[in-house]
Design a protein around this motif. Structure first.
Motif, PDB file in Angstrom:
ATOM      1  N   ILE A 176      -2.925   0.702  -4.096  1.00 35.52           N
ATOM      2  CA  ILE A 176      -2.274  -0.448  -4.762  1.00 35.52           C
ATOM      3  C   ILE A 176      -1.099   0.060  -5.589  1.00 35.52           C
ATOM      4  O   ILE A 176      -0.066  -0.592  -5.689  1.00 35.52           O
ATOM      5  N   VAL A 199      -6.392 -10.090  -2.347  1.00 31.87           N
ATOM      6  CA  VAL A 199      -6.230  -9.326  -1.100  1.00 31.87           C
ATOM      7  C   VAL A 199      -7.260  -8.190  -1.032  1.00 31.87           C
ATOM      8  O   VAL A 199      -7.831  -7.915   0.026  1.00 31.87           O
ATOM      9  N   THR A 200      -7.528  -7.556  -2.172  1.00 27.81           N
ATOM     10  CA  THR A 200      -8.527  -6.480  -2.187  1.00 27.81           C
ATOM     11  C   THR A 200      -9.907  -7.039  -1.813  1.00 27.81           C
ATOM     12  O   THR A 200     -10.613  -6.463  -0.975  1.00 27.81           O
ATOM     13  N   MET A 227     -12.392  -0.160   6.385  1.00 30.01           N
ATOM     14  CA  MET A 227     -12.048  -1.467   5.826  1.00 30.01           C
ATOM     15  C   MET A 227     -12.309  -2.562   6.874  1.00 30.01           C
ATOM     16  O   MET A 227     -12.324  -2.269   8.072  1.00 30.01           O
ATOM     17  N   SER A 228     -12.475  -3.804   6.426  1.00 30.16           N
ATOM     18  CA  SER A 228     -12.787  -4.876   7.386  1.00 30.16           C
ATOM     19  C   SER A 228     -11.647  -5.079   8.385  1.00 30.16           C
ATOM     20  O   SER A 228     -10.476  -4.871   8.049  1.00 30.16           O
ATOM     21  N   PHE A 264     -10.630  -9.655  -0.218  1.00 31.04           N
ATOM     22  CA  PHE A 264     -10.610 -10.127   1.158  1.00 31.04           C
ATOM     23  C   PHE A 264     -11.357  -9.133   2.050  1.00 31.04           C
ATOM     24  O   PHE A 264     -12.122  -9.495   2.932  1.00 31.04           O
ATOM     25  N   ASP A 265     -11.108  -7.845   1.777  1.00 34.34           N
ATOM     26  CA  ASP A 265     -11.766  -6.776   2.537  1.00 34.34           C
ATOM     27  C   ASP A 265     -13.281  -6.857   2.366  1.00 34.34           C
ATOM     28  O   ASP A 265     -14.034  -6.815   3.336  1.00 34.34           O
ATOM     29  N   TYR A 266     -13.732  -7.020   1.127  1.00 26.16           N
ATOM     30  CA  TYR A 266     -15.175  -7.049   0.851  1.00 26.16           C
ATOM     31  C   TYR A 266     -15.838  -8.278   1.476  1.00 26.16           C
ATOM     32  O   TYR A 266     -16.966  -8.222   1.951  1.00 26.16           O
ATOM     33  N   ASP A 312     -18.332   2.779  -4.289  1.00 27.31           N
ATOM     34  CA  ASP A 312     -17.687   2.465  -3.015  1.00 27.31           C
ATOM     35  C   ASP A 312     -16.429   3.322  -2.868  1.00 27.31           C
ATOM     36  O   ASP A 312     -15.431   3.085  -3.559  1.00 27.31           O
ATOM     37  N   HIS A 348      -8.434   1.616  -2.097  1.00 31.25           N
ATOM     38  CA  HIS A 348      -7.705   0.385  -2.444  1.00 31.25           C
ATOM     39  C   HIS A 348      -6.910   0.601  -3.731  1.00 31.25           C
ATOM     40  O   HIS A 348      -5.698   0.374  -3.778  1.00 31.25           O
ATOM     41  N   TRP A 386      -0.455  -2.085   0.935  1.00 30.55           N
ATOM     42  CA  TRP A 386      -1.108  -0.802   0.705  1.00 30.55           C
ATOM     43  C   TRP A 386      -2.191  -0.476   1.735  1.00 30.55           C
ATOM     44  O   TRP A 386      -2.454   0.682   2.026  1.00 30.55           O
ATOM     45  N   SER A 425      -8.984  -7.596   7.240  1.00 27.85           N
ATOM     46  CA  SER A 425      -8.001  -7.028   6.313  1.00 27.85           C
ATOM     47  C   SER A 425      -6.997  -6.165   7.052  1.00 27.85           C
ATOM     48  O   SER A 425      -5.815  -6.141   6.721  1.00 27.85           O
ATOM     49  N   TYR A 463     -15.017  -9.791   4.224  1.00 31.08           N
ATOM     50  CA  TYR A 463     -15.127  -9.742   5.689  1.00 31.08           C
ATOM     51  C   TYR A 463     -15.700  -8.446   6.219  1.00 31.08           C
ATOM     52  O   TYR A 463     -15.788  -8.259   7.414  1.00 31.08           O
ATOM     53  N   ARG A 464     -16.064  -7.510   5.321  1.00 29.97           N
ATOM     54  CA  ARG A 464     -16.522  -6.203   5.804  1.00 29.97           C
ATOM     55  C   ARG A 464     -17.920  -6.288   6.412  1.00 29.97           C
ATOM     56  O   ARG A 464     -18.741  -7.027   5.916  1.00 29.97           O
ATOM     57  N   PHE A 480       1.965  -5.632  -1.314  1.00 32.76           N
ATOM     58  CA  PHE A 480       0.855  -6.169  -0.533  1.00 32.76           C
ATOM     59  C   PHE A 480       0.652  -5.467   0.805  1.00 32.76           C
ATOM     60  O   PHE A 480       0.102  -6.041   1.727  1.00 32.76           O
ATOM     61  N   VAL A 520      -3.092  -9.514  -5.770  1.00 32.11           N
ATOM     62  CA  VAL A 520      -3.563  -8.162  -5.419  1.00 32.11           C
ATOM     63  C   VAL A 520      -5.096  -8.143  -5.408  1.00 32.11           C
ATOM     64  O   VAL A 520      -5.725  -7.601  -4.488  1.00 32.11           O
ATOM     65  N   ILE A 569     -14.271   3.311  -0.598  1.00 32.37           N
ATOM     66  CA  ILE A 569     -13.106   2.554  -0.103  1.00 32.37           C
ATOM     67  C   ILE A 569     -12.412   1.842  -1.264  1.00 32.37           C
ATOM     68  O   ILE A 569     -11.199   1.640  -1.243  1.00 32.37           O
ATOM     69  N   LEU A 570     -13.191   1.503  -2.296  1.00 29.91           N
ATOM     70  CA  LEU A 570     -12.571   0.895  -3.484  1.00 29.91           C
ATOM     71  C   LEU A 570     -11.549   1.865  -4.089  1.00 29.91           C
ATOM     72  O   LEU A 570     -10.470   1.457  -4.524  1.00 29.91           O
TER      73      LEU A 570
END
Lengths: 535, 94
Positions: free
Chosen positions: A255, B86-87, A314-315, B89-91, A245, A251, A305, A318, B93-94, A303, B83, A247-248
């Motif tokens: 971070i 929060v990370t 990203m969603s 959270f994205d997964y 991924d 992240h 980033w 978020s 709702y994606r 918090f 952390v 996008i990971l």
């Protein structure tokens, strides 16, 4: 001004003859002041190298089409410029130089808690720097990913990414160890009577920074290891072609790398907070509020980033959460600006070079901060994302913030470090030229970004030409100012200025000892009976 | 500092901790063959946290240390957990 007293002086840290002489005496010394200066000289070297790269890039952009380099060279150059300036100058920045030199003195200690670890941090910094630089010349050519090493491109490019991220990984260790050292030093070595709320605010800024260094840096270290593992073993963390991924990666990278902005800016704010009361001749306004804001910046800064990733896919949930948090982090920064200006209100301002730097800092930092609101807001960010606007904002914050504070701190503490004053007129002239050049260089980029000029391209459409000319000429003016400033300081260091102990009549502990400080800072550990800014 | 009592952990405890870590490592590997869908990561994180906690408590002596270290480590873990939340959270709702 306290004149220099030649009588009854113990050897200072510059004169001290240890086991080894010359350069060996420096690179084996565990004296925090010498280590601070080792950082200073090495960082100035990398900073000037980064400036030259920046000037070359700006020259390339003076007109549309190829001027002095092609696309691939430009890509390599902006990557190296970013790596050098971020990892070798602004992240160690004010903390590594002035934190090392002044933190123990400001809290009434003889050294940091772990002097050998401190020296080791500098060695790791140099080893990491050398690997980053070598990565440009070995293998299949310099990395062309930008300093962010975004996946999946960083996994696919044939350029020398592995060596560059290895260098950055080692640099991270240097940062972690410095942060750890500072935190323990403040917990264990404060002078008798110096409660937490009697500690100078530069110390508080370093305390917040230390925690960020300690907690956030390992994340990017592991991320870089994952990039290396994926490139060498094809594991599939980030490459979507093998189940990863991308996008990971963003992240994990941000971070660390967003809090890293606070690693850069918090000590800078701390230095400005030392300068302002000294030249306002007045107790700092809202000491406790500044302490809380430093810690709040450090905490909330963890918090936010995701605001670097609004267009990444990203969603949407978020995105608004990160947008909200981003706006929240503006509050403690604004508290600091308010406290600085409130300190100046009805004060007896002593107009000197460090004070001018502090005011210039506040000005450019506020432009950077306000433009950050444009980027923190979801709708406007999508319009200006990856344009010259972001480059302008970033340089106003990082160069305008950390850079201005670095030079402000240097002009403030220079007489303490070397017992010499520089030529004030030349220093002020250099600052004015630098300031004009800085704004001429970066402000047009806001305009260019709003018009839609993308960043990280060596070429552009003719509609962007005139603002680019302005920006390039600005870079020459800024470099001229910088040259004047540096030559002036070198001349003072060589002994052209008057010898002094304290030209500013400062109140914090460093101004109570001779200049340059003696090896163990204090003949007798002081007992602190009041706050740091009692005017 | 000199008057502070030093706690000596018996060998038996160290061996129990070692065995515990080995068992958890085996579970880490075995659990990858069980399809838990979205909870794969959660399971891996829980096992890793257990291993980390055991190391902190016994090998790093946190269990026998001053309260201030408890507070500091707890805060760090809380931030790290936040952390991660929060990370993810994205997964979610994606």
């Amino acid at each position: 001004m306290t004149d220099f007293n030649h009588t009854n002086r113990e050897p200072n840290f510059l004169e001290y003859k240890g086991k080894y002489k010359g350069i060996l005496g420096w690179i084996t010394s565990t004296d925090h002041k010498r280590i601070g200066l080792l950082y200073f000289y090495s960082m100035m070297f990398f900073f000037l190298a980064g400036v030259v790269m920046g000037l070359l890039m700006k020259y390339e952009l003076i007109s549309p089409g190829e001027q002095i380099m092609g696309a691939q060279t430009y890509n390599g150059l902006f990557t190296l410029h970013g790596l050098t300036m971020i990892f070798l100058f602004v992240i160690p920045g004010v903390a590594a130089v002035f934190g090392n030199f002044f933190l123990p003195i400001l809290i009434g200690a003889k050294d940091v808690s772990f002097p050998r670890l401190n020296l080791m941090s500098w060695y790791l910094y140099i080893i990491g720097a050398i690997i980053v630089l070598i990565s440009q010349f070995i293998g299949d050519g310099p990395p062309d990913t930008g300093w962010t090493f975004y996946a999946p491109y960083s996994l696919k490019t044939n350029t020398n990414v592995v060596a560059a991220v290895t260098g950055a990984f080692i640099l991270g260790f240097s940062s972690i160890l410095t942060g750890l050292n500072f935190i323990v030093t403040m917990h264990r070595l404060r002078a008798p009577g110096m409660g937490w709320l009697r500690m100078p605010l530069f110390g508080w800024a370093l305390y917040g920074t230390g925690w960020i260094q300690l907690l956030a840096t390992p994340v990017v270290g592991i991320t870089f290891l994952m990039v290396i593992a994926e490139r060498l073993l094809g594991i599939g963390f980030f490459d979507p072609a093998i189940g990863g991924d991308p996008i990971l990666y963003q992240h994990l990278f941000w971070i660390y790398s967003h809090p890293a902005v606070y690693i850069m800016i918090l000590p800078a704010m701390g230095a400005i907070t030392e300068i302002i009361p000294t030249f306002a001749r007045k107790t700092i306004f809202g000491y406790t509020a500044i302490v809380i804001s430093s810690m709040a910046i450090a905490f909330v800064g963890y918090f936010v980033w995701g605001h670097h990733m609004f267009t990444s896919g990203m969603s949407s949930t978020s995105r608004w959460v990160f947008s909200l948090l981003t706006f929240l982090v503006a509050i403690p920064s604004a508290i600091k600006v308010f406290n600085w200006t409130a300190t100046l209100y009805k004060s007896s301002i002593n107009l000197q070079t460090p004070f001018y730097w502090a005011i210039a800092f506040v000005f450019v930092f506020m432009i950077g901060g306000f433009s950050g609101l444009v980027l923190g807001s979801l709708a406007t960010d999508i319009h200006v994302h990856d344009t010259a606007f972001v480059v302008a904002h970033f340089h106003y914050i990082v160069f305008g913030g950390t850079g201005f504070a670095f030079f402000g701190a240097l002009h403030y503490w220079f007489p303490k470090m070397f017992a010499r004053v520089y030529n004030f007129k030349v220093a002020n002239t250099g600052l004015i030229i630098f300031f004009i050049g800085f704004n001429m260089l970066y402000f047009p980029m806001f305009y260019l970004g709003l018009l839609g000029m993308p960043r990280r391209y060596y070429d552009y459409l003719p509609m962007f030409h005139s603002a680019n000319i302005l920006s390039t000429v600005g870079s020459w003016i800024m470099a001229t100012g910088l040259l004047i400033i540096i030559i002036n300081l070198i001349r003072a260091r060589k002994g052209s200025g008057k010898e002094v102990d304290d030209p500013w009549d400062g109140k914090t502990l460093e101004w109570t000892i001779p200049s340059p400080p003696i090896v163990e800072n204090f003949e007798e550990i002081p007992e602190v009976k009041h706050g740091p800014y009692e005017y | 500092m000199e008057n502070e009592k030093h706690h000596i952990v018996p060998y038996a405890t160290h061996i129990m901790v070692l065995l515990g870590l080995i068992v958890l490592t085996v579970i880490t590997v075995l659990i990858t063959s069980v399809e838990l869908g979205a909870y794969n990561t959660t399971a891996a994180l829980i096992i890793a946290s257990l291993k980390g906690a055991i190391v902190l408590l016994y090998f790093m002596h946190l269990k026998f240390d001053h309260k201030i270290y408890w507070i500091m480590v707890s805060l760090v873990i809380a931030i790290f957990a936040a952390v991660i939340v929060v990370t993810f959270f994205d997964y979610l709702y994606r």
